[in-house]
Design a protein around this motif. Structure first.
Motif, mmCIF file in Angstrom:
data_model
loop_
_atom_site.group_PDB
_atom_site.id
_atom_site.type_symbol
_atom_site.label_atom_id
_atom_site.label_comp_id
_atom_site.label_asym_id
_atom_site.label_seq_id
_atom_site.Cartn_x
_atom_site.Cartn_y
_atom_site.Cartn_z
ATOM 1 N N PRO A 15 101.866 40.829 84.754
ATOM 2 C CA PRO A 15 100.630 40.448 84.855
ATOM 3 C C PRO A 15 99.588 41.285 83.968
ATOM 4 N N LEU A 19 94.292 41.055 80.445
ATOM 5 C CA LEU A 19 94.708 40.507 79.882
ATOM 6 C C LEU A 19 93.830 39.178 80.362
ATOM 7 N N GLU A 22 97.098 37.831 82.422
ATOM 8 C CA GLU A 22 98.411 37.155 81.617
ATOM 9 C C GLU A 22 99.441 37.902 81.440
ATOM 10 N N THR A 23 100.727 37.553 81.221
ATOM 11 C CA THR A 23 101.362 38.548 80.560
ATOM 12 C C THR A 23 101.768 38.056 78.553
ATOM 13 N N SER A 26 102.759 34.944 78.236
ATOM 14 C CA SER A 26 101.318 34.045 78.275
ATOM 15 C C SER A 26 99.667 33.906 77.478
ATOM 16 N N ALA A 27 99.663 35.372 76.813
ATOM 17 C CA ALA A 27 99.114 35.552 75.674
ATOM 18 C C ALA A 27 99.069 34.309 74.531
ATOM 19 N N ASP A 34 105.670 26.732 73.213
ATOM 20 C CA ASP A 34 104.695 25.804 73.865
ATOM 21 C C ASP A 34 105.095 24.099 73.693
ATOM 22 N N ASN A 376 105.457 30.574 80.028
ATOM 23 C CA ASN A 376 105.797 31.396 79.992
ATOM 24 C C ASN A 376 106.298 32.049 81.593
ATOM 25 N N LYS A 378 104.509 32.185 84.863
ATOM 26 C CA LYS A 378 103.875 32.003 85.589
ATOM 27 C C LYS A 378 104.164 30.215 85.834
ATOM 28 N N GLU A 379 104.921 29.607 84.718
ATOM 29 C CA GLU A 379 104.953 28.586 84.743
ATOM 30 C C GLU A 379 106.810 28.350 84.587
#
Length: 399
Positions: A15, A19, A22-23, A26-27, A34, A376, A378-379
């Motif tokens: 992260p 951002l 965000e990474t 993910s950004a 997705d 991403n 995190k998810e």
């Protein structure tokens, strides 16, 4: 069933405050990944065995289903396979980078390493500089071979495997504490600097605002590898699509075919569309069961420390490779599975590799799923899916 791996080298990250936590992954705007994620399994996979260095060599062997603890004998011998170097059992192979040092008015050991890739020097320019140094070294026990861009090989007859630091691990640092203790290797690095810092090609590069390729840097030592056949192991006919010698060398060692895509150079402006087209053509028209698409750009942008370019490289991967591969395979009517992942993280904060689990996405065109998640770090971690050993992922993909 057809199978394809799309690997964004070094794509995972940490992260970033700028951002909003965000990474880059993910950004980035990644509508193709997705959309696939919502119909796929996502999770994390540990590609680097505990205690081993987090390199693209060990990680990509792992993703391809080879336990690095069993098969890894060093990075450079794999690259040497790609460029056709014949290796004896007594040979030791080293990577020979063309790097940029600071050219301060000081001894060699007081220089600072500025760029591990010399502004991603072209292979043509690198070949000229490599030959200029070799012409003056006069060392019969050492043979040099031109690779791709800044990445080249040195073979040491009856040599020693020495632990040397990758140049991308020490960017902005003075080199004195990282030089080879072996007198011959150190002398060759010092001699290369004496020759290259005044070479006319480097003077022209500086006039153009480019980093000069002004020193050799040895690292990544190893001995001749002994990999097993991918087709005999997994009963799939495979093809490798990559611009870098490491991956092409792994293909040679495992008996996979290689597709050399014009304009594929391992940088941000590589031929993404050409790679996607080559993979679809191999799977649909050429009788291959398995394609491995390797894209180096996110890793290079991580080493450069460029947030903007790393995000852009991920967006290019999404729209100019993954989207096109999916469209091509969907149009063919062939059932297929697609695995998307990095080999390792290359966080912008440290500008080098780390040995942390990476997010994976596994899509099966024959399976109907409905999820809300995106792809991403995190998810993927929150999904609850995890693979403890990266080399098990290939059997999982091939089912």
């Amino acid at each position: 069933m057809k199978y394809v791996v799309v690997l964004g080298d070094g794509m995972a990250d940490w992260p970033i405050e700028a951002l909003g936590g965000e990474t880059p992954l993910s950004a980035a705007k990644t509508p193709a990944m997705d959309a696939l994620a919502k119909r796929s399994e996502i999770g994390t996979v540990a590609t680097i065995p505990e205690g081993m260095a987090p390199g693209s060599d060990t990680a990509n062997l792992s993703v391809l289903g080879y336990d690095p603890r069993k098969y890894y004998t060093g990075r450079s011998p794999l690259e040497a396979l790609s460029i056709g170097v014949e290796m004896k059992d007594t040979d030791v192979v080293y990577r020979c980078n063309l790097v940029t040092l600071s050219e301060e008015d000081a001894p060699y050991e007081a220089q600072t390493i500025l760029d591990h890739s010399s502004d991603e020097i072209s292979t043509e320019d690198a070949d000229i500089l490599l030959k200029a140094v070799c012409a003056e070294l006069g060392e019969d026990a050492y043979r040099f071979y031109t690779g791709t861009s800044y990445r080249h090989c040195m073979v040491w007859d009856k040599g020693k495997v020495l632990e040397l630091t990758p140049p991308h691990d020490i960017l902005t640092r003075k080199i004195g504490g990282y030089l080879p203790e072996d007198r011959a290797l150190r002398r060759m690095q010092e001699k290369s600097y004496e020759i290259l810092k005044e070479h006319p090609l480097n003077l022209k590069r500086k006039e153009k605002g480019l980093h000069p390729a002004n020193s050799f840097w040895f690292w990544g030592a190893g001995t001749r590898p002994a990999l097993t056949s991918f087709e005999e192991t997994y009963h799939k006919k495979g093809v490798m699509i990559s611009a870098v010698d490491l991956l092409k060398g792994i293909a040679v060692g495992t008996g996979m075919d290689r597709v050399l895509v014009e304009g594929a150079n391992g940088g941000l402006n590589t031929n993404y569309e050409g790679k996607a087209k080559a993979a679809v053509d191999a799977l649909v028209n050429k009788g291959y069961d398995f394609a491995y698409i390797h894209v180096e750009a996110p890793d290079e942008m991580g080493h450069q420390g460029s947030l903007e370019k790393k995000i852009l490289s991920i967006e290019y991967l999404d729209q100019r490779v993954i989207r096109l591969v999916k469209e091509g395979l969907d149009a063919s009517g062939e059932p297929y599975r697609m695995l998307i992942l990095p080999d390792h993280p290359t966080p912008l904060k440290v500008r080098t590799h780390v040995a942390e689990p990476v997010p994976y996405l596994l899509y099966d065109s024959t399976v109907s799923r409905e999820h809300t998640w995106n792809y991403n770090e995190k998810e993927a971690a929150e999904s609850g899916n995890s693979v403890a050993h990266g080399w098990d992922l290939m059997n999982y993909l091939l089912g």
